[in-house]
Motif scaffolding. Structure first.
Motif, PDB file in Angstrom:
ATOM      1  N   ALA A   1       0.845  -1.189   0.000  1.00  0.00           N
ATOM      2  CA  ALA A   1       0.000   0.000   0.000  1.00  0.00           C
ATOM      3  C   ALA A   1       0.880   1.238   0.000  1.00  0.00           C
ATOM      4  O   ALA A   1       1.922   1.264   0.673  1.00  0.00           O
ATOM      5  CB  ALA A   1      -0.906  -0.001   1.229  1.00  0.00           C
ATOM      6  N   TYR A   2       0.482   2.239  -0.763  1.00  0.00           N
ATOM      7  CA  TYR A   2       1.229   3.492  -0.825  1.00  0.00           C
ATOM      8  C   TYR A   2       0.366   4.601  -0.231  1.00  0.00           C
ATOM      9  O   TYR A   2      -0.842   4.645  -0.448  1.00  0.00           O
ATOM     10  CB  TYR A   2       1.614   3.815  -2.271  1.00  0.00           C
ATOM     11  N   PHE A   3       1.016   5.498   0.484  1.00  0.00           N
ATOM     12  CA  PHE A   3       0.266   6.514   1.234  1.00  0.00           C
ATOM     13  C   PHE A   3       1.046   7.816   1.226  1.00  0.00           C
ATOM     14  O   PHE A   3       2.256   7.812   1.474  1.00  0.00           O
ATOM     15  CB  PHE A   3       0.074   6.015   2.680  1.00  0.00           C
ATOM     16  N   ASP A   4       0.362   8.908   0.908  1.00  0.00           N
ATOM     17  CA  ASP A   4       0.993  10.229   0.934  1.00  0.00           C
ATOM     18  C   ASP A   4       1.179  10.647   2.393  1.00  0.00           C
ATOM     19  O   ASP A   4       0.203  10.905   3.097  1.00  0.00           O
ATOM     20  CB  ASP A   4       0.091  11.222   0.188  1.00  0.00           C
ATOM     21  N   ILE A   5       2.424  10.710   2.839  1.00  0.00           N
ATOM     22  CA  ILE A   5       2.715  10.935   4.258  1.00  0.00           C
ATOM     23  C   ILE A   5       2.148  12.270   4.748  1.00  0.00           C
ATOM     24  O   ILE A   5       1.798  12.408   5.927  1.00  0.00           O
ATOM     25  CB  ILE A   5       4.238  10.830   4.513  1.00  0.00           C
ATOM     26  N   ASP A   6       2.028  13.261   3.863  1.00  0.00           N
ATOM     27  CA  ASP A   6       1.499  14.556   4.286  1.00  0.00           C
ATOM     28  C   ASP A   6       0.005  14.490   4.623  1.00  0.00           C
ATOM     29  O   ASP A   6      -0.523  15.395   5.275  1.00  0.00           O
ATOM     30  CB  ASP A   6       1.756  15.622   3.216  1.00  0.00           C
ATOM     31  N   GLN A   7      -0.680  13.406   4.189  1.00  0.00           N
ATOM     32  CA  GLN A   7      -2.077  13.226   4.568  1.00  0.00           C
ATOM     33  C   GLN A   7      -2.236  13.023   6.080  1.00  0.00           C
ATOM     34  O   GLN A   7      -3.329  13.187   6.623  1.00  0.00           O
ATOM     35  CB  GLN A   7      -2.686  12.034   3.829  1.00  0.00           C
ATOM     36  N   LEU A   8      -1.140  12.688   6.746  1.00  0.00           N
ATOM     37  CA  LEU A   8      -1.214  12.487   8.195  1.00  0.00           C
ATOM     38  C   LEU A   8      -1.460  13.797   8.942  1.00  0.00           C
ATOM     39  O   LEU A   8      -1.793  13.776  10.126  1.00  0.00           O
ATOM     40  CB  LEU A   8       0.064  11.823   8.713  1.00  0.00           C
ATOM     41  N   THR A   9      -1.332  14.935   8.260  1.00  0.00           N
ATOM     42  CA  THR A   9      -1.670  16.206   8.911  1.00  0.00           C
ATOM     43  C   THR A   9      -3.174  16.341   9.123  1.00  0.00           C
ATOM     44  O   THR A   9      -3.620  17.229   9.848  1.00  0.00           O
ATOM     45  CB  THR A   9      -1.176  17.417   8.083  1.00  0.00           C
ATOM     46  N   ILE A  10      -3.951  15.478   8.455  1.00  0.00           N
ATOM     47  CA  ILE A  10      -5.408  15.502   8.654  1.00  0.00           C
ATOM     48  C   ILE A  10      -5.794  14.389   9.635  1.00  0.00           C
ATOM     49  O   ILE A  10      -6.949  14.012   9.730  1.00  0.00           O
ATOM     50  CB  ILE A  10      -6.172  15.399   7.319  1.00  0.00           C
ATOM     51  N   HIS A  11      -4.787  13.868  10.330  1.00  0.00           N
ATOM     52  CA  HIS A  11      -4.978  13.028  11.511  1.00  0.00           C
ATOM     53  C   HIS A  11      -5.472  11.606  11.197  1.00  0.00           C
ATOM     54  O   HIS A  11      -6.046  11.351  10.143  1.00  0.00           O
ATOM     55  CB  HIS A  11      -5.907  13.710  12.514  1.00  0.00           C
ATOM     56  N   THR A  12      -5.202  10.717  12.147  1.00  0.00           N
ATOM     57  CA  THR A  12      -5.401   9.281  11.940  1.00  0.00           C
ATOM     58  C   THR A  12      -5.930   8.635  13.210  1.00  0.00           C
ATOM     59  O   THR A  12      -5.469   8.942  14.306  1.00  0.00           O
ATOM     60  CB  THR A  12      -4.057   8.615  11.561  1.00  0.00           C
ATOM     61  N   VAL A  13      -6.876   7.724  13.030  1.00  0.00           N
ATOM     62  CA  VAL A  13      -7.371   6.874  14.107  1.00  0.00           C
ATOM     63  C   VAL A  13      -6.979   5.437  13.772  1.00  0.00           C
ATOM     64  O   VAL A  13      -7.162   4.991  12.643  1.00  0.00           O
ATOM     65  CB  VAL A  13      -8.907   6.981  14.235  1.00  0.00           C
ATOM     66  N   ILE A  14      -6.431   4.730  14.766  1.00  0.00           N
ATOM     67  CA  ILE A  14      -6.138   3.299  14.602  1.00  0.00           C
ATOM     68  C   ILE A  14      -6.895   2.557  15.696  1.00  0.00           C
ATOM     69  O   ILE A  14      -6.686   2.814  16.886  1.00  0.00           O
ATOM     70  CB  ILE A  14      -4.636   3.002  14.684  1.00  0.00           C
ATOM     71  N   ALA A  15      -7.801   1.664  15.285  1.00  0.00           N
ATOM     72  CA  ALA A  15      -8.638   0.941  16.244  1.00  0.00           C
ATOM     73  C   ALA A  15      -8.525  -0.556  15.999  1.00  0.00           C
ATOM     74  O   ALA A  15      -8.376  -1.008  14.862  1.00  0.00           O
ATOM     75  CB  ALA A  15     -10.098   1.378  16.123  1.00  0.00           C
ATOM     76  N   LEU A 138       3.928  17.603   6.429  1.00  0.00           N
ATOM     77  CA  LEU A 138       3.978  17.060   7.782  1.00  0.00           C
ATOM     78  C   LEU A 138       5.335  17.376   8.408  1.00  0.00           C
ATOM     79  O   LEU A 138       6.378  17.031   7.867  1.00  0.00           O
ATOM     80  CB  LEU A 138       3.774  15.540   7.743  1.00  0.00           C
ATOM     81  N   LYS A 139       5.317  18.049   9.547  1.00  0.00           N
ATOM     82  CA  LYS A 139       6.543  18.408  10.264  1.00  0.00           C
ATOM     83  C   LYS A 139       6.646  17.719  11.620  1.00  0.00           C
ATOM     84  O   LYS A 139       7.746  17.408  12.078  1.00  0.00           O
ATOM     85  CB  LYS A 139       6.603  19.932  10.472  1.00  0.00           C
ATOM     86  N   LEU A 140       5.497  17.523  12.264  1.00  0.00           N
ATOM     87  CA  LEU A 140       5.465  16.954  13.614  1.00  0.00           C
ATOM     88  C   LEU A 140       4.304  15.977  13.708  1.00  0.00           C
ATOM     89  O   LEU A 140       3.185  16.291  13.320  1.00  0.00           O
ATOM     90  CB  LEU A 140       5.302  18.070  14.648  1.00  0.00           C
ATOM     91  N   LEU A 141       4.593  14.774  14.208  1.00  0.00           N
ATOM     92  CA  LEU A 141       3.579  13.749  14.377  1.00  0.00           C
ATOM     93  C   LEU A 141       3.484  13.429  15.869  1.00  0.00           C
ATOM     94  O   LEU A 141       4.498  13.140  16.514  1.00  0.00           O
ATOM     95  CB  LEU A 141       3.986  12.506  13.589  1.00  0.00           C
ATOM     96  N   ILE A 142       2.275  13.518  16.429  1.00  0.00           N
ATOM     97  CA  ILE A 142       2.059  13.263  17.855  1.00  0.00           C
ATOM     98  C   ILE A 142       1.153  12.048  17.997  1.00  0.00           C
ATOM     99  O   ILE A 142       0.055  12.015  17.445  1.00  0.00           O
ATOM    100  CB  ILE A 142       1.423  14.487  18.550  1.00  0.00           C
ATOM    101  N   ILE A 143       1.642  11.043  18.742  1.00  0.00           N
ATOM    102  CA  ILE A 143       0.895   9.796  18.908  1.00  0.00           C
ATOM    103  C   ILE A 143       0.424   9.669  20.346  1.00  0.00           C
ATOM    104  O   ILE A 143       1.222   9.771  21.281  1.00  0.00           O
ATOM    105  CB  ILE A 143       1.758   8.570  18.542  1.00  0.00           C
ATOM    106  N   PHE A 144      -0.881   9.453  20.504  1.00  0.00           N
ATOM    107  CA  PHE A 144      -1.456   9.134  21.808  1.00  0.00           C
ATOM    108  C   PHE A 144      -1.931   7.687  21.757  1.00  0.00           C
ATOM    109  O   PHE A 144      -2.917   7.384  21.071  1.00  0.00           O
ATOM    110  CB  PHE A 144      -2.616  10.072  22.155  1.00  0.00           C
ATOM    111  N   ASP A 145      -1.213   6.802  22.449  1.00  0.00           N
ATOM    112  CA  ASP A 145      -1.560   5.389  22.459  1.00  0.00           C
ATOM    113  C   ASP A 145      -2.521   5.111  23.624  1.00  0.00           C
ATOM    114  O   ASP A 145      -2.426   5.752  24.667  1.00  0.00           O
ATOM    115  CB  ASP A 145      -0.288   4.541  22.602  1.00  0.00           C
TER     116      ASP A 145
END
Length: 205
Positions: A1-15, A138-145
């Motif tokens: 799978a290919y993914f535009d890393i800058d799309q992560l600025t619109i945030h991500t949920v992993i469930a 994308l400059k900064l990625l913050i993960i809340f686990d």
């Protein structure tokens, strides 16, 4: 799978259910981000993230490398820091830790849920106070686990989620993305999901 890393600025949920691969999926995204000089902050309640600072030496894992076009020499460590948070009211200086391609793991394993709630809320406020430059990348990625720990039924006050909702509305303009990890989609309360572009679901029901 290919993914535009800058799309992560619109945030991500992993469930996903326990053992479903949530944290590993987030780690895959984080590794790619680090290789593209993004700064990463992880709030880690489970002591699973510090491995980024050590090169893989597990023979079983390295034995799988050829199946993915990797060589043993591809195993690598990333620069960064691990900091144990013992005081929930500690203010994290956002700008102090922003270094391209580095991961900062803030271990919150010794905090109770209500204390993690305070730390999360204060940290998001500090991002707003940091006066970061605007960026389409994308400059900064913050993960809340394990974000379910912020829910009132587990001891949270709800303030952490209020600030997360605020973050999902406004962080994008500074090139700051959130990754929120929990077991079920209903853990992501309020309007949080309305401003999240990417959902990764694993063994959810």
């Amino acid at each position: 799978a290919y993914f535009d890393i800058d799309q992560l600025t619109i945030h991500t949920v992993i469930a996903g259910s326990t053992g479903g691969g949530k944290t590993v999926s987030a780690e895959v995204l984080v590794e790619e981000a680090l290789m593209r000089n993004v700064t990463v902050y992880v709030f880690d309640p489970t002591a699973q993230w510090s491995g980024f600072l050590r090169r893989c030496q597990n023979k079983k894992m390295i034995g799988l490398y050829p199946e993915f076009g990797l060589k043993k020499t591809d195993a690598r460590a990333f620069n960064g820091n691990v900091k144990q948070i013992l005081n929930a009211r500690e203010i994290i200086d956002i700008k102090k830790y922003i270094k391209q391609g580095e991961i900062n793991v803030f271990s919150v394993s010794k905090l109770d849920p209500e204390d993690i709630d305070v730390l999360v809320a204060n940290t998001i406020r500090e991002v707003f106070h940091a006066n970061l430059p605007e960026s389409p990348q994308l400059k900064l990625l913050i993960i809340f686990d394990e974000v379910h720990r912020l829910l009132p039924k587990f001891g949270g006050s709800g303030e952490g989620f209020i600030q997360i909702e605020r973050a999902t509305r406004e962080f994008r303009k500074w090139g700051v993305g959130l990754i929120l990890i929990s077991q079920v989609l209903t853990d992501f309360v309020g309007e949080t999901k309305a401003n999240i572009n990417t959902e990764i679901q694993m063994r959810t029901r």
